[in-house]
Scaffold this active site. Structure first.
Site, PDB file in Angstrom:
ATOM      1  N   ALA A  15      47.642  36.620  31.896  1.00 14.07           N
ATOM      2  CA  ALA A  15      47.450  35.312  31.274  1.00 14.07           C
ATOM      3  C   ALA A  15      48.733  34.487  31.303  1.00 14.07           C
ATOM      4  CB  ALA A  15      46.955  35.486  29.841  1.00 14.07           C
ATOM      5  N   ARG A 105      46.418  46.598  39.288  1.00 15.43           N
ATOM      6  CA  ARG A 105      46.918  45.559  38.396  1.00 15.43           C
ATOM      7  C   ARG A 105      48.384  45.230  38.680  1.00 15.43           C
ATOM      8  NH1 ARG A 105      45.259  43.630  33.234  1.00 15.43           N
ATOM      9  NH2 ARG A 105      43.507  45.076  33.289  1.00 15.43           N
ATOM     10  N   TYR A 209      36.311  52.780  42.227  1.00  9.88           N
ATOM     11  CA  TYR A 209      36.329  51.938  43.431  1.00  9.88           C
ATOM     12  C   TYR A 209      37.696  52.069  44.102  1.00  9.88           C
ATOM     13  CZ  TYR A 209      38.079  48.851  39.711  1.00  9.88           C
ATOM     14  OH  TYR A 209      38.737  48.343  38.614  1.00  9.88           O
ATOM     15  N   ASP A 286      43.585  37.815  26.262  1.00  9.55           N
ATOM     16  CA  ASP A 286      43.261  38.804  25.243  1.00  9.55           C
ATOM     17  C   ASP A 286      43.690  38.359  23.848  1.00  9.55           C
ATOM     18  OD1 ASP A 286      42.058  40.531  26.993  1.00  9.55           O
ATOM     19  OD2 ASP A 286      43.748  41.914  27.149  1.00  9.55           O
TER      20      ASP A 286
END
Length: 388
Positions: A15, A105, A209, A286
């Protein structure tokens, strides 16, 4: 109204880095305060769906995004114990023009940080903020060392335990969902199909995945009564996750046999913040709307927030009007996303007759009308904040 505007962002996560670049590209003078000694991310994978991809492209990060991880071909739902396929959502066939990607990430954080710096953002490390005071004309920050700082405008991208959210809303009381999650990365061949697979069973499910670059992501969820801390840095014994999924089929067993030292965290529901902004302060990601990981939209919602907030500040005559427009645009959508993720958690863990009926229905729709099955998520993936 952003040219030369001095803005402080708390947090160098998805963010914070995204909003910092979005604001800097519009002329703002942006500084990020990050409490860590370096910008880094613990090992975890994530999915970026088309609604997030559109923002990354609009911010000029499309090439870095494409290099960070493989493009997803499909999502498959499986019965975890019998290892029979329940449904397939064929992204490559039914959504060929939409960009879904799997990536580590850390790679997302890396190119977002590089993008922020390239746009002129200042990133200050080792800046732990212990308290935020919004009672005066300017936001006031108190650091861990006791220093007090004022800033013209403050953005709280400081996550689940946001100091800015607390200053705007007071303390929130999350509750334990009686679910825990293990996260792990295991080796993978780069020629494996780029498919997200969800293996379901009563009271538990496992998602996996490939991330490219020789890695596969695993997230395993189990229902339990015993409380577990809400932490991204707590480790568990690999035998625990292996025991929890011992009745699953050979594919899952082969992955879990490779797991070493997995992360473990408790899943908590947090209310969406009632107040997203105050005088010269605002929250996103978040800090505003924590969500359970069952719709793969946590990072994507933060990316959407960042674009909408920057665009709103750039196009409204007053800061207060801009922030009100931002909250009005984002809060209803994020509430819907949070509730959809909550619903998925229940659906994955069905048992008995409900499970049998649900799986029969999914198999029928997947066979007879696969595009319709995928279409139920159009409201999520087709959304384009860059055209708002």
């Amino acid at each position: 109204m952003l040219i030369g505007k001095q803005i402080t962002v708390l947090g160098a996560g998805v963010a914070g880095l995204t909003v910092a670049r979005a604001l800097a590209l519009r002329g703002a003078d942006v500084t990020i305060f990050e409490q860590a000694e370096a910008i880094r991310e613990v090992g975890a994978g994530l999915q970026i769906s088309p609604n997030g991809a559109r923002v990354l492209h609009a911010l000029g990060l499309g090439d870095a995004f494409a290099a960070a991880g493989p493009r997803a071909e499909a999502v498959e739902l499986w019965d975890g114990e019998t290892e029979t396929r329940v449904a397939r959502l064929d992204l490559a066939r039914h959504k060929p023009n939409d960009e879904y990607r799997f990536l580590h990430r850390a790679r997302l954080i890396d190119f977002l940080a590089e993008g922020a710096r390239d746009a002129g953002v200042h990133i200050r490390l080792l800046q732990q903020v212990d308290a935020v005071d919004l009672s005066g004309p300017k936001p006031r920050l108190t650091t861990h060392q006791g220093a007090e700082l004022e800033t013209d405008f403050l953005i709280g991208a400081d996550g689940l335990h946001s100091k800015v959210r607390k200053a705007l809303n007071g303390d929130a009381t999350p509750f334990f969902t009686n679910q825990v999650a293990w996260r792990a990365l295991v080796p993978a061949r780069d020629d494996e199909p780029n498919i997200a697979q969800v293996f379901m069973a009563p009271g538990r499910h496992l998602v996996s995945y490939p991330l490219g670059h020789g890695l596969r992501n695993i997230v395993a969820i189990e229902e339990r009564r015993r409380w577990v801390e809400e932490s991204w840095t707590l480790h568990d014994d690999a035998l625990s996750v292996q025991a929890a999924f011992e009745h699953f089929g050979p594919t899952v067993q082969a992955w879990l046999d490779q797991v070493e030292n997995p992360w473990l965290w408790g899943l908590f529901r947090h209310p969406v913040a009632q107040h997203w902004f105050g005088r010269n302060a605002v929250i996103l990601g978040d800090a505003a709307h924590p969500t359970l990981p069952f719709l793969a939209q946590g990072a994507v919602m933060a990316i959407e927030d960042a674009w909408v907030l920057a665009q709103s500040l750039a196009t409204h005559d007053s800061t207060s009007t801009a922030l009100a427009a931002y909250q009005a645009a984002r809060r209803p959508r994020t509430c819907d996303i949070v509730e959809a993720a909550n619903q998925n958690a229940r659906n994955y863990h069905l048992s008995g007759v409900k499970r049998m009926v649900a799986h029969l229905g999914l198999r029928a729709i997947s066979h007879l009308a696969p595009a319709k099955l995928l279409g139920q998520f159009d409201w999520v993936y087709d959304h384009d904040v860059t055209k708002g």
